[in-house]
Design an enzyme around this catalytic site. Structure first.
Site, PDB file in Angstrom:
ATOM      1  N   LYS A   1      21.529  93.709  45.070  1.00 32.74           N
ATOM      2  CA  LYS A   1      22.234  94.940  45.419  1.00 32.74           C
ATOM      3  C   LYS A   1      23.374  95.177  44.432  1.00 32.74           C
ATOM      4  O   LYS A   1      23.936  94.229  43.892  1.00 32.74           O
ATOM      5  CB  LYS A   1      22.786  94.833  46.843  1.00 32.74           C
TER       6      LYS A   1
ATOM      7  N   HIS B   1      25.527  95.878  50.856  1.00 30.93           N
ATOM      8  CA  HIS B   1      26.346  96.487  49.807  1.00 30.93           C
ATOM      9  C   HIS B   1      27.843  96.377  50.102  1.00 30.93           C
ATOM     10  O   HIS B   1      28.647  96.187  49.194  1.00 30.93           O
ATOM     11  CB  HIS B   1      25.961  97.963  49.618  1.00 30.93           C
TER      12      HIS B   1
END
Length: 119
Positions: A20, A47
């Site tokens: 990510k 995230h």
């Protein structure tokens, strides 16, 4: 205070793998100067875990952070390829074209691509 921006590297991503990433706008507190940075790591399950690490570090430099979005990066250092794609559930999709422009000066001899594919 604008020199604080130069203390934050434009790009910090893992050397290999699929992970990510987030695109973050740094801004000098009470000022106009700003720049965008890319951060990505396999150690982040979500995230927001990346943002939770970046934000305090940048605040210590006197900078404000705003996450512009996220996605995924597939980094193959052996083949010198990076592919940017996907989106963040929490922050929405980053501007992958902007992310690629930030990556190019750091990974000069790489083939760097992006797409709006989810996976």
């Amino acid at each position: 205070m604008a020199e604080a921006l130069s203390k934050a590297p434009d790009v910090e991503i893992d050397p290999d793998g699929k992970f990510k990433y987030i695109l973050v706008r740094l801004k000098v507190k009470d000022g106009e100067a700003s720049k965008d940075i890319v951060r990505g790591t396999k150690s982040a399950e979500y995230h927001n875990h990346i943002f939770e690490k970046v934000n305090p570090a940048m605040e210590a430099l006197g900078l404000e952070c705003v996450c512009l979005g996220g996605g995924k990066i597939e980094h193959n250092s052996q083949e010198k390829k990076i592919h940017v794609f996907g989106e963040s559930t929490a922050f929405g999709k980053a501007d992958h074209a902007m992310t690629v422009e930030k990556l190019k000066p750091v990974f000069k001899d790489y083939e760097i691509t992006w797409s709006d594919d989810k996976k």
